[in-house]
Design a protein around this motif. Sequence first.
Motif, PDB file in Angstrom:
ATOM      1  N   ALA A 153       0.828  -1.210   0.000  1.00 27.37           N
ATOM      2  CA  ALA A 153       0.000   0.000   0.000  1.00 27.37           C
ATOM      3  C   ALA A 153       0.858   1.255   0.000  1.00 27.37           C
ATOM      4  CB  ALA A 153      -0.933  -0.014   1.208  1.00 27.37           C
ATOM      5  N   ASP A 161       4.535  -3.669  -5.540  1.00 25.63           N
ATOM      6  CA  ASP A 161       3.113  -3.762  -5.205  1.00 25.63           C
ATOM      7  C   ASP A 161       2.388  -4.676  -6.186  1.00 25.63           C
ATOM      8  OD1 ASP A 161       0.496  -3.205  -4.261  1.00 25.63           O
ATOM      9  OD2 ASP A 161       0.307  -1.573  -5.708  1.00 25.63           O
ATOM     10  N   ARG A 241      -3.774  -4.002   2.811  1.00 25.18           N
ATOM     11  CA  ARG A 241      -3.437  -3.063   1.723  1.00 25.18           C
ATOM     12  C   ARG A 241      -4.597  -2.126   1.423  1.00 25.18           C
ATOM     13  NH1 ARG A 241      -4.316  -2.967  -3.758  1.00 25.18           N
ATOM     14  NH2 ARG A 241      -2.684  -1.989  -5.050  1.00 25.18           N
TER      15      ARG A 241
END
Length: 353
Positions: A153, A161, A241
């Motif tokens: 995140a 990510d 996240r």
Amino acid sequence: MTADAASAPAGTADATGPEASRGPRARGATAYLRYVAGKLAGAAVSLFAVLVTSFFLFRLIPGDPVKFMTGGRQVSAEQLANYREQFGLDLPLWQQFTDSCGKALTGDLGTSYQFNAPVSDKITEALPNTLLLTGTAFVIYTLLGIVLGTRSAWRHGRIGDRLNTGLALTLYSVPSFWLGLLLIVTLSVGAGPLPGLFPTGGMESGGEEGLAYVLDVAHHLVLPVVTLVAVEYGQTLLVTRSALLDEMGSDYLTTARAKGLRDDLVRRRHAVPNALLPTVTLILINLGRTVAGVILVETVFSWPGLGGLFYQALSVPDLPLVQGLFFVFAAAVIVMNTVADLIYPLLDPRVGR
């Protein structure tokens, strides 16, 4: 005396007195107690529904438990009738149900057909093995999901990510039994030049004592734990996240940065604690599932826990054992769900008010 005081009704408390400051707190406590009562009542209803469902559902399973108890031997109709009377199978269904509910309220889950032992004793015997497997996996995949979810995140949109999210989604969609079989083929049996490194199943090799026994159990534990962690960590990662992404645009984070705090401190001290509320709920729910274990994984790896016991009982069918295990599995999840509901208002005062 002022005009306002004179116009106030007799017996009315002074708006500036100590009662005014305690009023909102008392109202908040009353609202929380009503919230707790509602959740506890809902949990009780859910447990009763599970008790009813488990009794009738497993009686739809084909197979005669009395014939299983005879071991395939030729027995007379009188002997079969004696077996049915011994285990209460000759009673009308409604009477079997009321007897089962009455015993369950006292903690008596019945007697296993195949083991001729109390169901509660068989559950108590297998429970530590399940908690060892699922508890170890729970700690690992929870920490892994929180750490990777936070990093994903905070670095939203970057290559790390994307890789983390893509891998988590892929593994989360993989059937656990299929992944377990794949690990057995590649790392236990061996594939091509790869030798077999881990046992194919079971909890111990036997004959070990002391530290050697601990290492032997840990060796058998590796593949089932890896299977559970690979399948389960993605859920925690995605929830963490998503919650942290919702917090990243908040004004308090902008203020913290404006005060000169390092980005790492902003994340650890401010963003992550506020974003962990949904993750705390998920952790408690997953904690309830550790008691239920994972039936397919325990069956694939021949792990002597509650999941393997449930599969064994289904094959008979051993109705008291199946019902007792199903009730324990569901009760663990319901109880931890209720605990999560009761804790959440303490973490976020907006809930339950």
